[in-house]
Design a protein around this motif. Structure first.
Motif, PDB file in Angstrom:
ATOM      1  N   GLN A  24      29.803  54.397  39.976  1.00 33.93           N
ATOM      2  CA  GLN A  24      29.306  53.034  40.110  1.00 33.93           C
ATOM      3  C   GLN A  24      30.156  52.052  39.308  1.00 33.93           C
ATOM      4  OE1 GLN A  24      25.226  52.589  38.963  1.00 33.93           O
ATOM      5  NE2 GLN A  24      25.128  50.450  39.566  1.00 33.93           N
ATOM      6  N   LYS A  25      30.531  52.410  38.101  1.00 33.85           N
ATOM      7  CA  LYS A  25      31.332  51.517  37.260  1.00 33.85           C
ATOM      8  C   LYS A  25      32.700  51.260  37.894  1.00 33.85           C
ATOM      9  CE  LYS A  25      33.051  51.015  32.512  1.00 33.85           C
ATOM     10  NZ  LYS A  25      33.985  50.023  32.934  1.00 33.85           N
ATOM     11  N   GLU A  26      33.332  52.301  38.445  1.00 38.38           N
ATOM     12  CA  GLU A  26      34.643  52.133  39.068  1.00 38.38           C
ATOM     13  C   GLU A  26      34.572  51.227  40.298  1.00 38.38           C
ATOM     14  OE1 GLU A  26      35.840  56.105  39.842  1.00 38.38           O
ATOM     15  OE2 GLU A  26      35.965  56.618  37.712  1.00 38.38           O
ATOM     16  N   VAL A  27      33.528  51.377  41.093  1.00 37.40           N
ATOM     17  CA  VAL A  27      33.366  50.533  42.276  1.00 37.40           C
ATOM     18  C   VAL A  27      33.141  49.083  41.865  1.00 37.40           C
ATOM     19  CG1 VAL A  27      31.886  50.061  44.267  1.00 37.40           C
ATOM     20  CG2 VAL A  27      32.567  52.395  43.737  1.00 37.40           C
ATOM     21  N   LEU A  28      32.324  48.870  40.863  1.00 40.84           N
ATOM     22  CA  LEU A  28      32.079  47.508  40.388  1.00 40.84           C
ATOM     23  C   LEU A  28      33.354  46.894  39.802  1.00 40.84           C
ATOM     24  CD1 LEU A  28      28.527  47.804  38.787  1.00 40.84           C
ATOM     25  CD2 LEU A  28      29.173  46.631  40.902  1.00 40.84           C
ATOM     26  N   ASP A  29      34.150  47.705  39.108  1.00 41.72           N
ATOM     27  CA  ASP A  29      35.410  47.200  38.561  1.00 41.72           C
ATOM     28  C   ASP A  29      36.367  46.782  39.672  1.00 41.72           C
ATOM     29  OD1 ASP A  29      34.602  47.484  35.970  1.00 41.72           O
ATOM     30  OD2 ASP A  29      35.605  49.421  35.657  1.00 41.72           O
ATOM     31  N   GLN A  30      36.378  47.546  40.770  1.00 40.39           N
ATOM     32  CA  GLN A  30      37.239  47.183  41.897  1.00 40.39           C
ATOM     33  C   GLN A  30      36.718  45.941  42.614  1.00 40.39           C
ATOM     34  OE1 GLN A  30      37.789  50.495  44.499  1.00 40.39           O
ATOM     35  NE2 GLN A  30      39.309  51.467  43.181  1.00 40.39           N
ATOM     36  N   ALA A  31      35.409  45.813  42.715  1.00 46.52           N
ATOM     37  CA  ALA A  31      34.823  44.670  43.417  1.00 46.52           C
ATOM     38  C   ALA A  31      34.959  43.385  42.599  1.00 46.52           C
ATOM     39  CB  ALA A  31      33.355  44.947  43.715  1.00 46.52           C
ATOM     40  N   TYR A  32      34.814  43.475  41.299  1.00 44.56           N
ATOM     41  CA  TYR A  32      34.897  42.312  40.424  1.00 44.56           C
ATOM     42  C   TYR A  32      35.895  42.597  39.308  1.00 44.56           C
ATOM     43  CZ  TYR A  32      30.530  41.470  42.866  1.00 44.56           C
ATOM     44  OH  TYR A  32      29.594  41.307  43.835  1.00 44.56           O
ATOM     45  N   PRO A  33      37.197  42.477  39.578  1.00 41.73           N
ATOM     46  CA  PRO A  33      38.197  42.832  38.556  1.00 41.73           C
ATOM     47  C   PRO A  33      38.188  41.849  37.394  1.00 41.73           C
ATOM     48  CG  PRO A  33      39.250  41.856  40.464  1.00 41.73           C
ATOM     49  CD  PRO A  33      37.795  42.021  40.809  1.00 41.73           C
ATOM     50  N   THR A  34      38.406  42.374  36.196  1.00 44.76           N
ATOM     51  CA  THR A  34      38.442  41.524  35.011  1.00 44.76           C
ATOM     52  C   THR A  34      39.802  41.579  34.324  1.00 44.76           C
ATOM     53  OG1 THR A  34      37.504  43.318  33.716  1.00 44.76           O
ATOM     54  CG2 THR A  34      35.972  41.687  34.563  1.00 44.76           C
ATOM     55  N   THR A  35      40.449  42.725  34.344  1.00 42.17           N
ATOM     56  CA  THR A  35      41.755  42.834  33.699  1.00 42.17           C
ATOM     57  C   THR A  35      42.857  42.596  34.719  1.00 42.17           C
ATOM     58  OG1 THR A  35      41.996  45.201  34.096  1.00 42.17           O
ATOM     59  CG2 THR A  35      40.826  44.550  32.088  1.00 42.17           C
ATOM     60  N   TRP A  36      44.072  42.371  34.241  1.00 41.09           N
ATOM     61  CA  TRP A  36      45.184  42.108  35.154  1.00 41.09           C
ATOM     62  C   TRP A  36      45.536  43.338  35.973  1.00 41.09           C
ATOM     63  CZ3 TRP A  36      49.801  44.741  34.612  1.00 41.09           C
ATOM     64  CH2 TRP A  36      49.972  45.425  33.415  1.00 41.09           C
ATOM     65  N   LYS A  37      45.335  44.535  35.388  1.00 41.50           N
ATOM     66  CA  LYS A  37      45.582  45.773  36.146  1.00 41.50           C
ATOM     67  C   LYS A  37      44.610  45.901  37.315  1.00 41.50           C
ATOM     68  CE  LYS A  37      47.683  48.863  32.777  1.00 41.50           C
ATOM     69  NZ  LYS A  37      47.550  50.129  32.052  1.00 41.50           N
ATOM     70  N   GLN A  38      43.364  45.570  37.069  1.00 35.83           N
ATOM     71  CA  GLN A  38      42.364  45.647  38.127  1.00 35.83           C
ATOM     72  C   GLN A  38      42.645  44.606  39.205  1.00 35.83           C
ATOM     73  OE1 GLN A  38      38.851  45.099  35.789  1.00 35.83           O
ATOM     74  NE2 GLN A  38      38.546  47.296  35.461  1.00 35.83           N
ATOM     75  N   LYS A  39      43.095  43.429  38.801  1.00 38.13           N
ATOM     76  CA  LYS A  39      43.411  42.390  39.789  1.00 38.13           C
ATOM     77  C   LYS A  39      44.603  42.796  40.644  1.00 38.13           C
ATOM     78  CE  LYS A  39      41.442  38.595  37.180  1.00 38.13           C
ATOM     79  NZ  LYS A  39      41.668  37.351  36.476  1.00 38.13           N
ATOM     80  N   ALA A  41      45.478  45.907  41.257  1.00 39.79           N
ATOM     81  CA  ALA A  41      44.994  47.000  42.108  1.00 39.79           C
ATOM     82  C   ALA A  41      44.216  46.450  43.296  1.00 39.79           C
ATOM     83  CB  ALA A  41      44.120  47.954  41.297  1.00 39.79           C
ATOM     84  N   GLN A  42      43.429  45.402  43.066  1.00 36.96           N
ATOM     85  CA  GLN A  42      42.672  44.791  44.158  1.00 36.96           C
ATOM     86  C   GLN A  42      43.624  44.154  45.163  1.00 36.96           C
ATOM     87  OE1 GLN A  42      40.245  41.418  43.178  1.00 36.96           O
ATOM     88  NE2 GLN A  42      38.866  41.773  44.902  1.00 36.96           N
ATOM     89  N   LEU A  43      44.659  43.490  44.674  1.00 35.98           N
ATOM     90  CA  LEU A  43      45.642  42.877  45.562  1.00 35.98           C
ATOM     91  C   LEU A  43      46.385  43.942  46.363  1.00 35.98           C
ATOM     92  CD1 LEU A  43      47.112  40.253  46.407  1.00 35.98           C
ATOM     93  CD2 LEU A  43      48.734  40.714  44.580  1.00 35.98           C
ATOM     94  N   TRP A  44      46.725  45.044  45.712  1.00 40.90           N
ATOM     95  CA  TRP A  44      47.460  46.133  46.367  1.00 40.90           C
ATOM     96  C   TRP A  44      46.623  46.794  47.467  1.00 40.90           C
ATOM     97  CZ3 TRP A  44      52.313  47.472  46.641  1.00 40.90           C
ATOM     98  CH2 TRP A  44      52.648  48.745  47.077  1.00 40.90           C
ATOM     99  N   ASN A  45      45.302  46.801  47.307  1.00 41.65           N
ATOM    100  CA  ASN A  45      44.425  47.469  48.263  1.00 41.65           C
ATOM    101  C   ASN A  45      44.078  46.609  49.471  1.00 41.65           C
ATOM    102  OD1 ASN A  45      44.198  49.930  46.982  1.00 41.65           O
ATOM    103  ND2 ASN A  45      42.577  49.217  45.635  1.00 41.65           N
ATOM    104  N   LYS A  46      44.609  45.413  49.567  1.00 42.05           N
ATOM    105  CA  LYS A  46      44.311  44.569  50.716  1.00 42.05           C
ATOM    106  C   LYS A  46      44.987  45.125  51.958  1.00 42.05           C
ATOM    107  CE  LYS A  46      43.218  40.260  48.578  1.00 42.05           C
ATOM    108  NZ  LYS A  46      41.873  40.007  48.838  1.00 42.05           N
ATOM    109  N   GLU A  47      44.305  44.993  53.074  1.00 52.73           N
ATOM    110  CA  GLU A  47      44.871  45.428  54.334  1.00 52.73           C
ATOM    111  C   GLU A  47      45.614  44.263  54.967  1.00 52.73           C
ATOM    112  OE1 GLU A  47      42.102  47.236  56.954  1.00 52.73           O
ATOM    113  OE2 GLU A  47      41.294  48.537  55.415  1.00 52.73           O
ATOM    114  N   ILE A  48      46.786  44.551  55.485  1.00 53.40           N
ATOM    115  CA  ILE A  48      47.589  43.523  56.130  1.00 53.40           C
ATOM    116  C   ILE A  48      47.635  43.844  57.617  1.00 53.40           C
ATOM    117  CG2 ILE A  48      49.869  42.489  56.297  1.00 53.40           C
ATOM    118  CD1 ILE A  48      50.299  43.277  53.381  1.00 53.40           C
ATOM    119  N   GLU A  49      47.305  42.866  58.421  1.00 57.94           N
ATOM    120  CA  GLU A  49      47.372  43.046  59.865  1.00 57.94           C
ATOM    121  C   GLU A  49      48.578  42.281  60.375  1.00 57.94           C
ATOM    122  OE1 GLU A  49      43.770  41.998  61.789  1.00 57.94           O
ATOM    123  OE2 GLU A  49      42.546  43.230  60.475  1.00 57.94           O
ATOM    124  N   ILE A  50      49.441  42.974  61.087  1.00 56.06           N
ATOM    125  CA  ILE A  50      50.628  42.349  61.651  1.00 56.06           C
ATOM    126  C   ILE A  50      50.448  42.316  63.165  1.00 56.06           C
ATOM    127  CG2 ILE A  50      53.116  42.527  61.935  1.00 56.06           C
ATOM    128  CD1 ILE A  50      53.176  44.022  59.265  1.00 56.06           C
TER     129      ILE A  50
END
Length: 106
Positions: A24-39, A41-50
């Motif tokens: 639960q903590k890991e999912v919440l950290d991914q959903a609401y990032p607070t540190t620059w590493k988490q941010k 990681a959130q940016l890296w996990n975005k899906e890109i549609e071409i």
């Protein structure tokens, strides 16, 4: 109707009783990032549609324009008159002879 909902809820709870959600903590950290590493990681996990059609059309246009340019350049080179030069009993194309002579002048 509410009695049916209670029965369904009780049945669901009984079936899921053995399952425990431990991240639960890991999912919440991914959903609401607070540190620059988490941010990041959130940016890296975005899906890109071409979109396939516009990208393939652009690639096809680039390939065709490059091919046209190469053909056009070759036509211009062929339009120039080639001059034969005789040197020491041998015959050479003037432009190729000049190119070879430039190598040895340096």
């Amino acid at each position: 109707m509410t009695n049916e909902k209670k029965q369904l809820k009780n049945q669901l709870e009984n079936e899921l009783q053995s399952l425990h959600f431990s991240s639960q903590k890991e999912v919440l950290d991914q959903a609401y990032p607070t540190t620059w590493k988490q941010k990041i990681a959130q940016l890296w996990n975005k899906e890109i549609e071409i979109p396939l059609l516009p990208v393939s059309a652009i690639v096809a246009l680039l390939v065709c324009s490059y091919g046209y340019k190469e053909i056009h350049m070759n036509d211009e080179n062929e339009k120039q008159e080639k001059v034969l030069v005789e040197l020491a009993g041998n015959t050479y194309w003037k432009d190729e002879l000049e190119r070879e002579m430039m190598k040895y002048e340096d």
